[in-house]
Design a protein around this motif. Structure first.
Motif, short mmCIF file in Angstrom:
data_model
loop_
_atom_site.label_atom_id
_atom_site.label_comp_id
_atom_site.label_asym_id
_atom_site.label_seq_id
_atom_site.Cartn_x
_atom_site.Cartn_y
_atom_site.Cartn_z
N GLY A 7 0.86 -1.18 0.00
CA GLY A 7 0.00 0.00 0.00
C GLY A 7 0.90 1.22 0.00
O GLY A 7 1.50 1.56 1.02
N GLY A 9 0.24 4.49 -0.45
CA GLY A 9 -0.55 5.71 -0.41
C GLY A 9 0.13 6.70 0.51
O GLY A 9 1.35 6.70 0.66
N TYR A 10 -0.67 7.53 1.17
CA TYR A 10 -0.13 8.55 2.06
C TYR A 10 0.79 7.92 3.10
O TYR A 10 1.96 8.29 3.24
N VAL A 11 0.24 6.95 3.82
CA VAL A 11 0.99 6.37 4.93
C VAL A 11 2.12 5.48 4.43
O VAL A 11 3.25 5.56 4.91
N ASP A 30 2.33 -1.64 -4.53
CA ASP A 30 0.95 -1.16 -4.68
C ASP A 30 0.30 -1.88 -5.86
O ASP A 30 0.99 -2.30 -6.79
N VAL A 31 -1.03 -2.02 -5.80
CA VAL A 31 -1.74 -2.64 -6.94
C VAL A 31 -1.95 -1.66 -8.08
O VAL A 31 -2.28 -2.06 -9.19
N LYS A 35 0.37 4.37 -10.43
CA LYS A 35 1.04 5.00 -9.29
C LYS A 35 2.49 4.54 -9.21
O LYS A 35 3.40 5.34 -9.01
N VAL A 84 -2.59 -0.41 3.55
CA VAL A 84 -3.66 -0.14 2.57
C VAL A 84 -4.82 0.61 3.25
O VAL A 84 -4.87 0.72 4.48
N THR A 86 -8.51 1.67 4.73
CA THR A 86 -9.58 1.02 5.49
C THR A 86 -10.79 1.96 5.47
O THR A 86 -11.14 2.56 6.50
N THR A 121 -5.14 1.88 9.91
CA THR A 121 -5.97 2.02 11.10
C THR A 121 -7.06 0.94 11.05
O THR A 121 -7.91 0.96 10.16
N GLU A 154 -0.34 4.33 12.87
CA GLU A 154 0.41 5.51 12.44
C GLU A 154 -0.30 6.78 12.92
O GLU A 154 -1.51 6.89 12.78
N GLU A 158 -1.24 14.73 7.96
CA GLU A 158 -1.00 15.18 6.59
C GLU A 158 -0.58 16.65 6.66
O GLU A 158 -1.10 17.42 7.45
N SER A 265 -9.18 12.13 5.59
CA SER A 265 -9.37 10.70 5.35
C SER A 265 -9.46 9.91 6.65
O SER A 265 -9.74 8.73 6.63
N CYS A 266 -9.21 10.57 7.78
CA CYS A 266 -9.12 9.79 9.03
C CYS A 266 -10.24 10.07 10.04
O CYS A 266 -11.00 9.15 10.38
N LYS A 269 -13.97 8.88 9.27
CA LYS A 269 -14.16 7.42 9.19
C LYS A 269 -13.79 6.72 10.50
O LYS A 269 -14.42 5.76 10.89
N ARG A 334 -10.48 14.50 0.78
CA ARG A 334 -11.44 13.52 1.30
C ARG A 334 -12.23 14.12 2.46
O ARG A 334 -11.66 14.65 3.39
P1 NAD Z 1 -4.37 5.72 0.57
O1 NAD Z 1 -5.69 5.51 -0.02
O2 NAD Z 1 -3.62 6.99 0.32
O3 NAD Z 1 -3.40 4.51 0.14
C1 NAD Z 1 -3.76 3.16 0.16
C2 NAD Z 1 -2.99 2.46 -0.95
O4 NAD Z 1 -3.17 1.05 -0.84
C3 NAD Z 1 -3.46 2.85 -2.35
O5 NAD Z 1 -2.38 3.33 -3.11
C4 NAD Z 1 -4.01 1.54 -2.93
O6 NAD Z 1 -3.81 1.41 -4.32
C5 NAD Z 1 -3.20 0.52 -2.16
N1 NAD Z 1 -3.75 -0.83 -2.13
C6 NAD Z 1 -5.01 -1.25 -1.97
N2 NAD Z 1 -5.09 -2.59 -2.01
C7 NAD Z 1 -3.84 -3.04 -2.19
C8 NAD Z 1 -3.26 -4.34 -2.30
N3 NAD Z 1 -4.01 -5.44 -2.24
N4 NAD Z 1 -1.93 -4.43 -2.48
C9 NAD Z 1 -1.17 -3.33 -2.56
N5 NAD Z 1 -1.65 -2.08 -2.46
C10 NAD Z 1 -2.97 -1.93 -2.28
O7 NAD Z 1 -4.55 5.50 2.13
P2 NAD Z 1 -3.74 6.21 3.33
O8 NAD Z 1 -4.25 7.59 3.55
O9 NAD Z 1 -2.30 5.99 3.15
O10 NAD Z 1 -4.27 5.33 4.55
C11 NAD Z 1 -3.86 4.01 4.74
C12 NAD Z 1 -4.25 3.60 6.14
O11 NAD Z 1 -3.53 4.38 7.10
C13 NAD Z 1 -5.72 3.79 6.48
O12 NAD Z 1 -6.14 2.77 7.33
C14 NAD Z 1 -5.73 5.11 7.21
O13 NAD Z 1 -6.81 5.22 8.09
C15 NAD Z 1 -4.44 5.05 7.97
N6 NAD Z 1 -3.87 6.35 8.32
C16 NAD Z 1 -3.90 7.37 7.43
C17 NAD Z 1 -3.34 8.60 7.77
C18 NAD Z 1 -3.38 9.76 6.82
O14 NAD Z 1 -3.14 10.87 7.26
N7 NAD Z 1 -3.65 9.57 5.54
C19 NAD Z 1 -2.74 8.77 9.02
C20 NAD Z 1 -2.70 7.70 9.89
C21 NAD Z 1 -3.28 6.49 9.53
#
Ligand code: NAD
Length: 437
Positions: A7, A9-11, A30-31, A35, A84, A86, A121, A154, A158, A265-266, A269, A334
């Protein structure tokens, strides 16, 4: 140490880049093929201050690599992070389909001991589900492999993610394995040279800690918004009240600024998911339900002020908007309050002209052509009937009010973040509406 992060993404990306910065070898998976291709070409999927150079430096040093193929890297990894998304399910619970999907994939390829860490999370009990999903896949392959599961939520913000990760207030690790505790302790050693603690605890408590932290922060925001609304009714000034209460060290000053409600995003949800967890255990989190209700209403407070000012008739009125992202320092839209406000304005026939320093592309993707996107903050207000400030980007804090006054059709500012001084605006003949004053 070799780390795989699933995954990106942001985290996942921030975690990967920051761990690589300490010398670890990090594989980000990542899938999303596009990206990954972009990241290989140095194009980042998000705007986050400082991330660009961190990714560039560590990619060049070959400590940070990107791929869509987990099978190639999984068995050379000491630790595998699941990062990834949630998202909220229809009933408010955290949708675990991506997390469990990844766990199954790990079970499909794993051939040696590793530690699987949930960084996403996730609600209490998820680590058990992850362990179960991996074990089931291993059993299908008739493999009896040793592996550990840990929870490492985490806490990054952001807009300040790099600093938060490199210099965390604390690191929370939930594990029931001494071996995992030792290895994860080593991994995080470079990040706690500031003497901030690594807190080891049981897995359920670690999973709960993340939700409790976000719930507390959301509560502070809804609390101050609720008090601000009452201040307005009784004729008090929330700014004075805020100073009055935050000088009490028991209360503290952070996260107590009135505004247009929390988004992102947090918080939305996670608040929903915790309420649902409680419900699943037949407990009612009454405080948190109110936190959510207050926030939903707060997102419309600024809109109601605009509507009232124009006697309910917004048809053809031009409303300029400064700030679209859910907070400064990010292009994340988001659950942004701007989306709710804009939707209402457009529904009532207003013409919306919007500007944001970094979130314009994201806004266009989400809102489409219902509004006009202007690339300059002053051009946005030309002939506007009012300006609404929704996100408190630094560059909006000290605008040239002379220029604003000349450009706007009507001199009216709806200040959703209380960043302007009412007396100063009065000097410019600008009508000023804010929150709780
Ligand atoms: P995001 O949507 O930015 O990234 C998630 C990534 O996972 C995407 O790039 C998606 O393509 C990838 N993904 C999905 N299924 C996959 C798979 N099977 N294999 C590989 N990659 C896959 O999400 P985010 O903001 O990084 O959040 C991720 C988690 O961290 C969430 O649970 C969120 O609650 C938590 N979190 C987020 C933040 C924040 O500020 N964004 C802070 C703390 C915790």
């Amino acid at each position: 140490m070799k780390i795989t992060i699933i995954g990106t993404g942001y985290v996942g990306l921030v975690t990967g880049a920051c761990l690589a910065e300490t010398g670890a070898e990090v594989f980000c998976i990542d899938v999303d093929q596009k990206k990954i291709d972009n990241l290989k070409n140095g194009i980042l999927p998000i705007y986050e201050p400082g991330l660009d150079s961190l990714v560039k430096r560590n990619t060049e040093k070959k400590r940070l690599t990107f791929s869509t193929d987990l099978s190639q890297v999984i068995n050379s990894s000491d630790i595998i992070f699941i990062a990834v998304g949630t998202p909220s399910d229809e009933d408010g619970s955290a949708d675990l389909k991506y997390v469990i999907g990844v766990a199954k994939e790990i079970g499909t390829y794993l051939t040696q001991y590793t530690i699987v860490v949930t960084k996403s999370t996730v609600p209490v009990g998820t680590a058990k589900l992850v362990k179960q999903a991996i074990s089931e896949e291993l059993a299908k392959r008739k493999l009896n492999l040793q592996f550990d599961v840990a929870s490492n939520p985490e806490f990054l913000k952001e807009g300040n993610a790099i600093d938060d990760f490199l210099k965390p207030d604390r690191i929370v690790i939930g594990t029931d394995s001494e071996k995992a505790e030792k290895i994860l302790g080593q991994l995080y050693k470079p990040f706690v040279l500031n003497n901030h603690p690594v807190l080891f605890m049981d897995i359920t408590s670690a999973e709960m800690t993340k939700y409790a932290a976000n719930a507390m922060l959301a509560t502070k925001i809804s609390f101050i918004n609720d008090i601000a609304n009452l201040c307005e009714i009784v004729g008090a000034d929330i700014n004075s009240v805020r100073k009055g209460i935050t000088s009490d060290s028991r209360i503290g000053s952070k996260f107590l600024y009135p505004g247009v409600g929390y988004g992102g995003s947090c918080f939305p949800k996670d608040v929903k998911a915790l309420i649902k967890t409680a419900k699943d255990f037949t407990y009612k989190l009454r405080v948190l339900q109110s936190v959510e209700d207050v926030n939903n209403d707060q997102k419309l407070v600024l809109y109601h002020k605009i509507e009232k000012k124009f006697n309910g008739d917004l048809k053809g009125k031009t409303i300029a908007i400064w700030g679209l992202s859910f907070k400064p320092g990010t292009d994340d839209m988001r659950e942004a309050p701007s989306l709710v406000i804009i939707e209402k304005l457009v529904e009532k026939g207003a013409v919306v002209k919007a500007f944001d320093p970094v979130a314009m592309h994201e806004a266009k993707r989400i809102i489409g052509d219902k509004i006009n996107y202007i690339n300059d903050m002053y051009e946005t207000v030309i002939d506007a009937d009012a300006l609404a400030v929704i996100t408190e980007w630094n560059e909006f804090r000290l605008p040239n009010f002379n220029i604003l006054s000349k450009l706007m059709k009507l001199k009216i500012i709806f200040d959703g973040r209380n960043i302007y001084d009412p007396l100063e605006l009065k000097e410019y003949g600008i009508e000023h509406y804010c929150i709780g004053r």
